[in-house]
Each structure stands twice: as structure tokens, then as C-alpha cells.
Design a protein around this motif. Structure first.
Motif, mmCIF file in Angstrom:
data_model
loop_
_atom_site.group_PDB
_atom_site.id
_atom_site.type_symbol
_atom_site.label_atom_id
_atom_site.label_comp_id
_atom_site.label_asym_id
_atom_site.label_seq_id
_atom_site.Cartn_x
_atom_site.Cartn_y
_atom_site.Cartn_z
ATOM 1 N N UNK A 121 0.845 -1.196 0.000
ATOM 2 C CA UNK A 121 0.000 0.000 0.000
ATOM 3 C C UNK A 121 0.879 1.244 0.000
ATOM 4 N N UNK A 122 0.250 2.371 -0.326
ATOM 5 C CA UNK A 122 0.959 3.642 -0.280
ATOM 6 C C UNK A 122 1.742 3.930 -1.544
ATOM 7 N N UNK A 123 2.329 5.146 -1.585
ATOM 8 C CA UNK A 123 3.109 5.612 -2.716
ATOM 9 C C UNK A 123 4.592 5.368 -2.446
ATOM 10 N N UNK A 124 5.344 5.228 -3.523
ATOM 11 C CA UNK A 124 6.788 5.036 -3.434
ATOM 12 C C UNK A 124 7.501 6.362 -3.685
ATOM 13 N N UNK A 125 8.507 6.644 -2.881
ATOM 14 C CA UNK A 125 9.352 7.821 -3.119
ATOM 15 C C UNK A 125 10.303 7.495 -4.259
ATOM 16 N N UNK A 126 10.228 8.281 -5.353
ATOM 17 C CA UNK A 126 11.034 8.021 -6.551
ATOM 18 C C UNK A 126 11.812 9.267 -6.938
ATOM 19 N N UNK A 127 12.971 9.048 -7.573
ATOM 20 C CA UNK A 127 13.843 10.115 -8.045
ATOM 21 C C UNK A 127 14.460 9.652 -9.355
ATOM 22 N N UNK A 186 15.985 5.662 -13.091
ATOM 23 C CA UNK A 186 14.929 5.800 -12.086
ATOM 24 C C UNK A 186 15.362 5.083 -10.813
ATOM 25 N N UNK A 187 15.255 5.780 -9.687
ATOM 26 C CA UNK A 187 15.574 5.207 -8.376
ATOM 27 C C UNK A 187 14.387 5.428 -7.440
ATOM 28 N N UNK A 188 14.204 4.513 -6.501
ATOM 29 C CA UNK A 188 13.098 4.628 -5.559
ATOM 30 C C UNK A 188 13.484 3.989 -4.236
ATOM 31 N N UNK A 189 12.730 4.329 -3.217
ATOM 32 C CA UNK A 189 12.930 3.781 -1.879
ATOM 33 C C UNK A 189 11.994 2.598 -1.673
ATOM 34 N N UNK A 190 12.539 1.531 -1.073
ATOM 35 C CA UNK A 190 11.696 0.379 -0.764
ATOM 36 C C UNK A 190 10.635 0.791 0.238
ATOM 37 N N UNK A 191 9.435 0.269 0.134
ATOM 38 C CA UNK A 191 8.377 0.655 1.080
ATOM 39 C C UNK A 191 8.708 0.194 2.491
ATOM 40 N N UNK A 192 8.253 0.963 3.465
ATOM 41 C CA UNK A 192 8.441 0.570 4.850
ATOM 42 C C UNK A 192 7.603 -0.663 5.160
ATOM 43 N N UNK A 209 6.879 11.932 -20.761
ATOM 44 C CA UNK A 209 6.955 12.812 -19.594
ATOM 45 C C UNK A 209 6.502 12.123 -18.313
ATOM 46 N N UNK A 210 5.932 10.925 -18.398
ATOM 47 C CA UNK A 210 5.440 10.224 -17.211
ATOM 48 C C UNK A 210 5.736 8.733 -17.332
ATOM 49 N N UNK A 211 6.133 8.137 -16.206
ATOM 50 C CA UNK A 211 6.225 6.674 -16.087
ATOM 51 C C UNK A 211 5.535 6.298 -14.789
ATOM 52 N N UNK A 212 5.226 5.006 -14.634
ATOM 53 C CA UNK A 212 4.442 4.550 -13.491
ATOM 54 C C UNK A 212 5.187 3.397 -12.813
ATOM 55 N N UNK A 213 5.316 3.500 -11.495
ATOM 56 C CA UNK A 213 6.097 2.564 -10.686
ATOM 57 C C UNK A 213 5.186 1.890 -9.670
ATOM 58 N N UNK A 214 5.311 0.562 -9.533
ATOM 59 C CA UNK A 214 4.502 -0.188 -8.561
ATOM 60 C C UNK A 214 5.350 -1.307 -7.974
ATOM 61 N N UNK A 215 4.983 -1.772 -6.753
ATOM 62 C CA UNK A 215 5.636 -2.886 -6.056
ATOM 63 C C UNK A 215 4.631 -4.011 -5.911
ATOM 64 N N UNK A 216 5.128 -5.237 -5.862
ATOM 65 C CA UNK A 216 4.220 -6.384 -5.723
ATOM 66 C C UNK A 216 4.840 -7.420 -4.796
ATOM 67 N N UNK A 217 3.950 -8.173 -4.111
ATOM 68 C CA UNK A 217 4.343 -9.300 -3.275
ATOM 69 C C UNK A 217 3.463 -10.490 -3.600
ATOM 70 N N UNK A 218 3.484 -11.516 -2.754
ATOM 71 C CA UNK A 218 2.709 -12.724 -3.052
ATOM 72 C C UNK A 218 1.217 -12.478 -2.997
ATOM 73 N N UNK A 219 0.764 -11.404 -2.317
ATOM 74 C CA UNK A 219 -0.667 -11.143 -2.177
ATOM 75 C C UNK A 219 -1.207 -10.192 -3.233
ATOM 76 N N UNK A 220 -0.352 -9.497 -3.994
ATOM 77 C CA UNK A 220 -0.865 -8.584 -5.001
ATOM 78 C C UNK A 220 0.108 -7.473 -5.315
ATOM 79 N N UNK A 221 -0.362 -6.501 -6.097
ATOM 80 C CA UNK A 221 0.465 -5.384 -6.552
ATOM 81 C C UNK A 221 -0.121 -4.083 -6.045
ATOM 82 N N UNK A 273 2.585 4.424 -8.739
ATOM 83 C CA UNK A 273 3.035 5.763 -8.364
ATOM 84 C C UNK A 273 3.439 6.491 -9.630
ATOM 85 N N UNK A 274 2.813 7.655 -9.894
ATOM 86 C CA UNK A 274 3.115 8.417 -11.093
ATOM 87 C C UNK A 274 4.398 9.212 -10.881
#
Length: 799
Positions: free
Chosen positions: A329-335, A351-357, A401-413, A417-418
Motif C-alpha cells: 500500500x501507499x506511494x513510493x518515493x522516486x527520483x 529511475x531510483x526509488x525507496x523500498x516501502x516501509x 513525460x510520465x512513467x508509473x512505478x509499482x511494487x508487488x508481493x505474493x498477495x498482489x500489486x 506511483x506516477x
């Protein structure tokens, strides 16, 4: 009995010991101290009474009494007592020893002997015992109590634990052994389920002290065995709640219990505590757990009716449980960073991002996906990157001008994050600085921009000889009003970091501002190596290579150069770290110097190895001038020689042409055969010694080498030869030379003269040549011969 004095001869000491042992001086004196135990620092009074008739050997003469406190002599007063006794009194105004011996001594045969002794002790009243607590052991139902001793009293102290019932007298419950501060009251002295009063009493010679009285029911302080955790499960599914089943220990089934539950995740700094669990056994529920997280659970209990002083049981053995997972859940911090890919109209994006807490990951993240458009129902967008890392490099059309970033685990995606690829053309910050926040952290401070910012992005990179890139060395500060941030990830002491700060505006990214910092500094690992660049008789120029960043361990504040010779003190000079060379001036010519460099940071300095150099005798300019002067002199000499060789007049002046007599007409005459001396005419003699040759002056007006025309046809008269004998067998001919020859020339030794016939010729006016009749006494040296011409002069002049 030993003597108080020292230096007594051995035989005298031995006789004194025998005398005292047989005579019994131990009974001839008595020492009293009032009181023998006193508070530390108070006064002590003592008295010594000596009975003369009981001390053998002391019957005659005056008895002198003295005092010794341990080994120190102290002064007292002495007087005569009743019955022929001698009495000495002593007062110690401040007794500062915790224990000491006081001796009464008498003088005998010049030595001081101990005849009485008393021991004095000093200390404090006993301190009050503190923190009394008791626990009832359900195994043997003994009540074990413990406490804390007060300060040491320096005196023997008796400590006992006393207890009493509601109507009973106080009794000694137990006595600690071996100086311990705990003991156990047996079951026979306890009254279970009734109030009892328990306290600790400490007594010594100066007083008694008691602890606070503890009023408890022994069963209230009973320590139970820990409960047992039976099972843990999530209920209901897809929530953050769990149900925990537990059971009480054996022997406590009939008791009402009060229990506590605690749990923690591996990354939690402390335990989370759940209180208020009441009951004999059963289940407990708890919510607020994270998804997909492993927890460790423990439980403990005590009687629910116990007083606040009752003891808890030990914590039960740990039981681990992992909650079920849920889609992140939540948004990912990306740079990001983007640059054109050259031809083809593509854009290279990093593209770099922080792993979710953990609270947002809801389990173990399996990977990340980057797409060019958001996911829509029933249609998967094109994926440009699918990775398990926290960075990705990919190429997209230049118009993207835009890409989309998402994380996934065994329960879903997770929801995408725009990421908007904004241009970095916004207003930069006015100032940036970084200071140490700890050994492994940095505080970064900046000035707020004029335009309102919505967030900030901090980047940091370790400065190293080999360039690298840290994908996690950045963080985003979402508070646009913030002016400081703490960096903690990847910071090591003694390492330099480049720090960049980007302000994020609405619709643009600001131009970054940069700084460098250390979290902790120390002295450099090494100092630079010195090299000699140039040296002269009074100056030496040194150079060095800057230290690598890994060796600096901090910001170099200065370089210090030290130099010294065997005859001078050490001199030094400090230069800024931006310089890499230094010229030492004022040196002495042809002198050996030792030089070394010291590199300094704010935390220390390090010295380098020594360099030995020797100054020259002359400067380069002086050496060049010397060689130039020598060259000019040489060139001048060569030119002068050439000029002399080419200039005949100068050559004639310096080196005049001397005619060779061997080539003259005189040298070509053939000697005539002498009839008087046929032997001499026949042989060719060796060199003869000519003593004198006289050159005659020509007549005035007559040119040398020319004869008058009238005389040319006159027949020559043959002269008569005249020979002077210089030595036996060595004849010398004398000739008379006519004409104007050279004067003042020395006779050449080579070639040797020959014998010639004297020819008679006509002189001036038709006269004959004169013939020498007598040998001359001396002959002047030959001055010179003129070669060439029609006439040869051979005229000689007699004395």
C-alpha cells in the motif's frame, strides 16, 4: 615482648626478653581507654598505671612512661599515683583511624618497652537498610526477602530480619550469612492469607537502624510459574488482529490471575506490552499488527488480588508467529535522472526509488515494475522495467513525460506511483552546508528558497578514487517548509561525501546546489612525498602530489614544511592546501639539509618521510656567466691567433723572419785545399767553436748588395787563409765580411760551419780584400744574414 626502640644490641635485647619473661612485667601495668569504641573523628582518653614493685628491674630509679599509637610516638602526661604507682594520662583530640592499638611503654636500660596495650575502634552508627522486598516460593512456601545495605559503618554490625503477626510478638525470622543481604523465613514462622509485618534491623556498638516495615500477606508475594502459550492465529482473515490461546502453570488452576502479554518485531526497538488480561486460562485478542511480519510473543502472570508489591512470574518461553500478507500500500518515493540518448529521438532514464516501509510493504516485496501507462482493467500496460532492485535504467521516446512505478508481493500489486519527468530549470537554493550529526550521520542545513517548495531531494555520494554510484544514497523531504535534514544511510566516518540538494516546485525541479562534508575527521593516513624541483646555493624549490581523498581522513587545513641543517635550528613554513609546491629561501651554499612535510586536518597531523638535499656552490646564473666568460676568452684567443696569422705586419713585428745561415751563399762555398795542412783539407771536421764574428759597416752611400760598375770586372785576389787553432785538431777559419748586414743576431748552432778558402778580391778603389794576420781576441755574435741578391757579405773585422 618486643621493644619499642630500635638499635639495641642483640645480647642486650636477649637478656631483656629473658628478664621480662621470667620477671612478669606484663602484670605490672594496666591500660584503660574510655570509651574503646568511639565515633570516627571524636576524642579518646586513655590512662596507664605502672606498679613499680611488680616490674622486676624497675624498683630503683624513676620510671618514665611513654605512649605509642601503632608505631607513632604520642605524648602524654605523667604523675605519681597512690601506693607508689606511676600514672600517665593521654588525650587524643581527633581519632581518625577506624582501628588502632595504643601501647604504654616504660624506659629500661635505655630502651622503650611495651608493658600495656588497649585496642581502639572508631566508625559510624549503622545505616538504614533500603528496598526491602519478599517473594514466597510455592515449592516449600519459604519467604525469601532481600534488601540493600547502607554505607559501611566500619564497625562489627549485626543484621537480622524480624517479622510479627497481627497479634504476635516480633521474632527473628532469619539472619543473613557471610555478609549477604538476603535470607529466607521458614514456613513455620509465616501466617498465610494474613497480614504480617516484616523489617530488617542492623545494630552495632554505636546504635541501631531499621528498614521500612513491610506489611504483606505472604500469598500476595507468591511467585508463580509462568503460563504456556498454546496457539496464535489471525482472525478474521485479511485483518490486523490475532487470537492467542494460553494455559496457566500447574498448581495455580484455583487462583484468579492477572497476566501481561508482550510482543515485538525484529526491527522494533522495544517490546509492545498488553496489560489487563484477567482469568484462569483461555484466549486473548489483540489488533494493530503489521501484515507479513514475524512477531515474538511472551506472557507472564500473578495473583489478581495481590498487592502492587507482588512479584510477577518469569516470562514464558517465546513463541513466534508471522502474520498473513497483503498487497503493498501507499506511494513510493522516486527520483530520476534523464538525458538524451543521441540519435533516434530517445531518452535515457535512470529511475531510483525507496523500498516501502514494513507498514506499507504488507509482507515481503518480490519486485518492482515500471510501465509507460497506468494499469487498466483487463489490459496490462507495456512494461519497460521489472526488477528486484531499487533502481532501473531504461530508454523511452523523447516525448515521454510520465512513467508509473509499482511494487508487488505474493498477495498482489500496489497502486502505481506516477513519476513526472520534470526539467531541472527551477530556482536554486541560496545556501547549503553540512555538519556532523554523529559518527555515522550528517545534518544538512539550507536556506529556504523565495518560491514555495513542495519537497526537497537530497543526494550524497562518497568521494573515492574509483567513481561509483550508490542507488540508495538519496532521500526525499516532503515538508516544503523544512530547512534541515538528517542523513544516516551509508555514512561512514573519515570519508568525504559530496552532497546535492534539489528543491521540488510545482511543475519543475530546481537547479541543485552542492557541498562536501565529513561525519568525523582524524589525522591523515599519510603525508605527501616531497620531490626536489629546483635547487641553487641559497634556495630549494620542493613539490608534492596532493593526497588521495581516501588518505586524507578529513579536510586538509594546511601543509607545514620543516627544514634544518646540522648547524641550524629547525625552521618551518605553513602553506595553504591549495598549493603543491614551496620554495625555501635563505639557505647556505654547499650545505646539507633535511626536509619533511606535515599534513594537517582539524583533528590531527601526520609527518612525512625526510628528504635530504645539498645546496650548490654557485647559482645557475653564476655558472652560466662563468662558462660564458670562459667561452668569450677562448673565442677571443682564437680570433687573435687568426688575426696574427693573417696580418703579415703584425706577424713580422712579433715573429721577425730570421734568415737561415745554412741557406746563405757562405754556406755554399767550397773550401780550398790547404797545402800546409793536407790532412785537415781532406777531412770534414766536426763543429767548431766560433768565438767572435765581427760585422763591418759599409761605406756611406753604398747600397748593400751592389757593387760599383767599375769594380765588377776587376779580378779577385785570392786571400791568404788564416787559421786559429781553438783546440788541438779543431781549426777555425776567419773571414772578413763586407756589406751592411744585420746587427745583434745570435749565432745559430745548426748547421755546422765548413772550411773555406779565403779569396783575395779587390776592395774599394781597386784595393785587395784585407787578410787577417792575427787571430782576434773576441768575436761578436752573428747578428743576421741577408739572403738573396747578387752579393754576399763575408767581411770580418779585427780588433
Amino acid at each position: 615482648m618486643a621493644g619499642c626502640g630500635a638499635g639495641t644490641p642483640f645480647l642486650r635485647q636477649l637478656s631483656l626478653l629473658l628478664l621480662l619473661h621470667l620477671g612478669g612485667t606484663l602484670g605490672c601495668a594496666s591500660v584503660t581507654v574510655s570509651p574503646p569504641i568511639v565515633p570516627l573523628g571524636s576524642a579518646v582518653r586513655a590512662s596507664c598505671t605502672v606498679q613499680r614493685e611488680l616490674c622486676h628491674g624497675l624498683e630503683q630509679g624513676r620510671v618514665r612512661i611513654s605512649w605509642m599509637l601503632d608505631n607513632k610516638l604520642v605524648a602524654g602526661s605523667q604523675r605519681q599515683g597512690p601506693g607508689g604507682t606511676e600514672v600517665s594520662n593521654l588525650t587524643l583530640p581527633r581519632f581518625n583511624h577506624t582501628q588502632a592499638r595504643l601501647f604504654c611503654c616504660v624506659e629500661w636500660n635505655g630502651t622503650r618497652q611495651r608493658v600495656g596495650m588497649a585496642e581502639i575502634r572508631a566508625g559510624y552508627p549503622p545505616a538504614k537498610p533500603l528496598n526491602l522486598s519478599c517473594v514466597l516460593n510455592l515449592g516449600d512456601y519459604g519467604l525469601t526477602c532481600q534488601w540493600q545495605q547502607g554505607t559501611d559503618s566500619h564497625l562489627p554490625t549485626s543484621v537480622v530480619l524480624k517479622c510479627t503477626g497481627s497479634r504476635a510478638q516480633a521474632v527473628t525470622g532469619c539472619t543473613p550469612r557471610g555478609g549477604h543481604s538476603h535470607c529466607t523465613v521458614p514456613r513455620r514462622l509465616l501466617q498465610l492469607y494474613r497480614q504480617m509485618e516484616i523489617w530488617v534491623s542492623a545494630t552495632n556498638a554505636l546504635g541501631t537502624a531499621e528498614s521500612e516495615h513491610l506489611r504483606i500477606d505472604p500469598m500476595d508475594v507468591a511467585k508463580l510459574d509462568p503460563p504456556t502459550l498454546q496457539s496464535i492465529q489471525s482472525i478474521p482473515f485479511q485483518t490486523d488482529c490475532i487470537a492467542l490461546a494460553w494455559d496457566v502453570a500447574w498448581g495455580t488452576e484455583h487462583m484468579e490471575l492477572q497476566c501481561e502479554l508482550r510482543y515485538r518485531a525484529p526491527e522494533d526497538p522495544a517490546w509492545a506490552l498488553v496489560t489487563g488480561i484477567v482469568g484462569q486460562a483461555g484466549t486473548a485478542q489483540r489488533c494493530g499488527f503489521l501484515f507479513g511480519t514475524q512477531y515474538r510473543f511472551q506472557m507472564r502472570c500473578r495473583r489478581s488480588s495481590a498487592s502492587p508489591l507482588a512479584s510477577w512470574s518469569e516470562w514464558s518461553p517465546s513463541r513466534n508467529y508471522t502474520t498473513h500478507e497483503k498487497a503493498p500500500a501507499g506511494k513510493l518515493d522516486a527520483w530520476w535522472g534523464a538525458q538524451p540518448a543521441g540519435a533516434g529521438g530517445r531518452l535515457e532514464v535512470q529511475l531510483r526509488w525507496k523500498a516501502p516501509r514494513q507498514r506499507e510493504a504488507n509482507g515481503r516485496v518480490l519486485g518492482y515494475r515500471v510501465t509507460l501507462s497506468p494499469r487498466r482493467r483487463g489490459r496490462d500496460p507495456p512494461t519497460v522495467c521489472n526488477t528486484t532492485l531499487t533502481q532501473c535504467n531504461f530508454s523511452v521516446p523523447a516525448a515521454t513525460r510520465r512513467v508509473y512505478l509499482s511494487a508487488y508481493n505474493a498477495a498482489g500489486e500496489s497502486a502505481p506511483t506516477e513519476v513526472i519527468l520534470l526539467e531541472r530549470t527551477g530556482q536554486p537554493l541560496a545556501g547549503l552546508r553540512a555538519v556532523p550529526g554523529g559518527e555515522r550521520s550528517l545534518w544538512v542545513h539550507w536556506e529556504a528558497p523565495l518560491a514555495p517548495a513542495i519537497a526537497y531531494v537530497l543526494e550524497w555520494q562518497r568521494v573515492a578514487a574509483e567513481p561509483g554510484h550508490c542507488s540508495s544514497c538519496w532521500q526525499m523531504e516532503r515538508d516544503g517548509a523544512a530547512t534541515a535534514a538528517l542523513i544516516q544511510d551509508g555514512i561512514e566516518p573519515f570519508q568525504r561525501y559530496n552532497i546535492s540538494l534539489y528543491p521540488l516546485y510545482e511543475g519543475s525541479v530546481g537547479v541543485p546546489i552542492h557541498t562536501t562534508a565529513y561525519s568525523q575527521q582524524k589525522a591523515p593516513s599519510h603525508a605527501p612525498k616531497l620531490h626536489l624541483k629546483r635547487i641553487s646555493k641559497s634556495e630549494a624549490e620542493l613539490c608534492w602530489e596532493p593526497l588521495p581523498v581516501e588518505m586524507q581522513n578529513g579536510f586538509i587545513t594546511s601543509y607545514t614544511i620543516f627544514w634544518a641543517s646540522s648547524n641550524t635550528n629547525v625552521a618551518s613554513a605553513t602553506v595553504t592546501p591549495s598549493l603543491s609546491s614551496f620554495a625555501i629561501r635563505g639557505l647556505k651554499p654547499s650545505t646539507l639539509y633535511k626536509v619533511h612535510i606535515m599534513a594537517s586536518t582539524a583533528a590531527g597531523s601526520t609527518n612525512g618521510t625526510s628528504l635530504t638535499l645539498v645546496t650548490t656552490v654557485l647559482d645557475d646564473g653564476e655558472i652560466q656567466f662563468l662558462f660564458l666568460s670562459l667561452g668569450l676568452v677562448f673565442v677571443g684567443l682564437v680570433v687573435l691567433l687568426i688575426c696574427f696569422q693573417k696580418n703579415e705586419r703584425m706577424k713580422e713585428q712579433l715573429w721577425p723572419s730570421v734568415p737561415d745561415p745554412a741557406n746563405s751563399s757562405l754556406g755554399k762555398w767550397v773550401p780550398a785545399a790547404l797545402p800546409q795542412e793536407p790532412l785537415l783539407a781532406a777531412r770534414e771536421p766536426g763543429p767548431a767553436a766560433i768565438s767572435t764574428v765581427t760585422v763591418l759597416e759599409g761605406e756611406p752611400g753604398k747600397q748593400p748588395g751592389k757593387e760599383p760598375p767599375g769594380l765588377a770586372a776587376a779580378p779577385a785576389a785570392l786571400p791568404r787563409p788564416y787559421v786559429r787553432q781553438e783546440a788541438p785538431g779543431e781549426p777555425v777559419q776567419y773571414a772578413r765580411l763586407g756589406g751592411a748586414g744585420y746587427r745583434g743576431q745570435r749565432l745559430l748552432p745548426e748547421p755546422a760551419p765548413r772550411f773555406y778558402e779565403n779569396l783575395r778580391g779587390r776592395g774599394d778603389g781597386g784595393g785587395d780584400w784585407g787578410v787577417l794576420e792575427e787571430p782576434p781576441a773576441t768575436f761578436p755574435l752573428l747578428q743576421g744574414l741577408r739572403l738573396g741578391g747578387a752579393e754576399e757579405l763575408h767581411e770580418c773585422r779585427a780588433d
